[in-house]
Design a protein around this motif. Sequence first.
Motif, mmCIF file in Angstrom:
data_model
loop_
_atom_site.group_PDB
_atom_site.id
_atom_site.type_symbol
_atom_site.label_atom_id
_atom_site.label_comp_id
_atom_site.label_asym_id
_atom_site.label_seq_id
_atom_site.Cartn_x
_atom_site.Cartn_y
_atom_site.Cartn_z
ATOM 1 N N GLN A 151 0.723 -1.241 0.171
ATOM 2 C CA GLN A 151 0.046 0.057 -0.016
ATOM 3 C C GLN A 151 0.817 1.294 -0.204
ATOM 4 O O GLN A 151 0.353 2.334 -0.578
ATOM 5 C CB GLN A 151 -0.959 0.007 1.052
ATOM 6 N N SER A 152 2.067 1.200 0.474
ATOM 7 C CA SER A 152 2.708 2.492 0.632
ATOM 8 C C SER A 152 3.295 2.842 -0.672
ATOM 9 O O SER A 152 3.610 4.020 -0.933
ATOM 10 C CB SER A 152 4.146 2.001 1.408
ATOM 11 N N ARG A 153 3.117 2.063 -1.617
ATOM 12 C CA ARG A 153 3.453 2.240 -3.226
ATOM 13 C C ARG A 153 2.222 3.019 -3.999
ATOM 14 O O ARG A 153 2.276 3.044 -5.325
ATOM 15 C CB ARG A 153 3.954 1.291 -4.007
ATOM 16 N N ARG A 154 1.290 3.192 -3.221
ATOM 17 C CA ARG A 154 -0.106 3.277 -4.115
ATOM 18 C C ARG A 154 -0.741 4.558 -3.723
ATOM 19 O O ARG A 154 -2.047 4.688 -3.933
ATOM 20 C CB ARG A 154 -1.071 2.039 -3.625
ATOM 21 N N GLY A 155 -0.040 5.640 -3.350
ATOM 22 C CA GLY A 155 -0.593 6.833 -2.838
ATOM 23 C C GLY A 155 -1.492 7.483 -3.843
ATOM 24 O O GLY A 155 -2.478 8.079 -3.592
ATOM 25 N N ALA A 156 -0.902 7.315 -5.067
ATOM 26 C CA ALA A 156 -1.710 8.274 -6.208
ATOM 27 C C ALA A 156 -3.161 7.437 -6.066
ATOM 28 O O ALA A 156 -4.221 8.337 -6.573
ATOM 29 C CB ALA A 156 -0.896 7.965 -7.466
ATOM 30 N N LEU A 157 -3.449 6.366 -6.010
ATOM 31 C CA LEU A 157 -4.765 5.675 -6.092
ATOM 32 C C LEU A 157 -5.794 6.525 -5.140
ATOM 33 O O LEU A 157 -6.792 6.578 -5.330
ATOM 34 C CB LEU A 157 -4.666 4.310 -5.890
ATOM 35 N N TYR A 158 -5.070 6.412 -4.018
ATOM 36 C CA TYR A 158 -5.876 7.020 -2.767
ATOM 37 C C TYR A 158 -6.199 8.583 -2.969
ATOM 38 O O TYR A 158 -7.078 8.841 -2.455
ATOM 39 C CB TYR A 158 -5.100 6.757 -1.272
ATOM 40 N N ARG A 159 -5.241 9.143 -3.179
ATOM 41 C CA ARG A 159 -5.398 10.636 -3.618
ATOM 42 C C ARG A 159 -6.402 10.825 -4.744
ATOM 43 O O ARG A 159 -7.222 11.703 -4.511
ATOM 44 C CB ARG A 159 -4.004 11.486 -3.957
ATOM 45 N N ASP A 160 -6.427 10.026 -5.739
ATOM 46 C CA ASP A 160 -7.624 10.120 -6.928
ATOM 47 C C ASP A 160 -8.888 9.776 -6.302
ATOM 48 O O ASP A 160 -9.818 10.594 -6.579
ATOM 49 C CB ASP A 160 -6.999 9.064 -7.865
ATOM 50 N N ALA A 161 -8.831 8.794 -5.094
ATOM 51 C CA ALA A 161 -10.282 8.483 -4.516
ATOM 52 C C ALA A 161 -10.683 9.592 -3.587
ATOM 53 O O ALA A 161 -11.944 10.036 -3.854
ATOM 54 C CB ALA A 161 -10.215 7.067 -3.898
ATOM 55 N N LEU A 162 -9.620 10.272 -3.087
ATOM 56 C CA LEU A 162 -10.146 11.280 -2.081
ATOM 57 C C LEU A 162 -10.497 12.667 -3.012
ATOM 58 O O LEU A 162 -11.688 13.268 -2.664
ATOM 59 C CB LEU A 162 -8.867 11.641 -1.133
ATOM 60 N N ALA A 163 -9.964 12.888 -4.165
ATOM 61 C CA ALA A 163 -10.421 14.027 -4.918
ATOM 62 C C ALA A 163 -11.587 13.751 -5.395
ATOM 63 O O ALA A 163 -12.530 14.813 -5.637
ATOM 64 C CB ALA A 163 -9.329 13.859 -6.088
#
Length: 308
Positions: free
Chosen positions: A78-90
Motif C-alpha cells: 500500500q505504501s506505493r499506491r498513494g496516487a490511487l488513494y489521492r485520486d479517490a479522495l479527490a
Amino acid sequence: MAPNRYTGRFAPSPTGPLHLGSLVTAVASFLDARAHQGRWLLRIEDIDPLREVPGAADLIVRQLAAHSLEWDGPICYQSRRGALYRDALARLADAGLLYACSCSRQRLHALGGRYDGACRARRDSLHNSAPAGALRICADGDGADTLRDFIQGRAFGAPCAGGDFIVLRRDGLVAYQLATAVDDAEQGITHVLRGADLFDSTPRQCYLLARLRLSPPDYGHVPLVLGTDGHKLSKQNLAPALVATDATANLHWALRWLGLDPPGELMTGKPADLLAWGTRHWSRDKIATQPRQVQKTPNRNPGKKKSV
Ligand code: GLU
C-alpha cells in the motif's frame, strides 16, 4: 482473467510477526479461495509508518512461505499506491462529500464513539485551502444495509452508525477504511475473508465503494482467536510469532480451529499436504461463529527453532 473469477486476499499490516490468530485468517481466506479455484493475493498494508515495525513486512512474507501459503502474482504494498488513494479522495471531494474536521481529541472522546457532524458546516471551504485537520466523509444513507456476512450470516449495520468517519488523518496519512476499500476494488477482489474485529469496518468500506461507484466484494468474518486472558490474540499483546519448524503443527491446529478434522498422519507431513487436504475438505459451514479462547496450542516441535 475472467472478470468475476474468485479473487481473495490476505492483507496484513506489518505491525509485528504473524501469530496463531493471523494464521487462522490467512488459512481461512487461502482455503476458501483455493476451494473455489480462485486466486489468492497478498497485500501488505503498510500505510502507517508510525505503527510499522521495521522488518515485519519481510518477516510476514517469509512466515507465509514457510507455511506454504503461496500467493498469486506480485505482492501489493500500500505504501506505493498513494496516487490511487489521492485520486479517490479527490473524487469524493468533488462530489462534495468531504469536510475538514478540527475537533480536539478530548471532544471526540467525550462524544463516545459517534461523531456528531459538528464540522460539517465547513464542507464548502475544502476547495479553497489545504484541509486543517482530518478529512471526514458525510456518511448518510445507503451502504451495506442489505449485505450479509457469508460466514456469520449476519447483516452489516448502517455505515453511519459511528457518524461521519475519517478518510484522511490529521497527520496526512490515508485512513485504513479508504485504502482498503480502494485496493479491494482496484485489485478485483471478489471475496474478503478476514477477522471478526473488522466486521464493523465493512459497512464503511461498502459505503466508500458505493460513493466511488465501485462494486463491493462479498465479505465474511472469522471469529477471533482469544488468548487465555480472554483478549484477542494480537501483535499488540505479544502473541508468540509463528516459527518455520512448527509450520505443520501450526497448520494442523488452524485447520482444527476452523472446524476441520485433518488425519493425524498429516502431522508428520509437509505444510503443503495439509493445505491440499484442507482445500479438499473446506466448508464454510464448519466454522464456529463465536470467538473462542485458545485451550491448547499446537504441539510445538521440541527441536531447534528455525526462525524465518
Ligand atoms: N491490515 C489489517 C490488519 O492487519 C487487515 C485488513 C483487512 O483484512 O481488511 O488487521
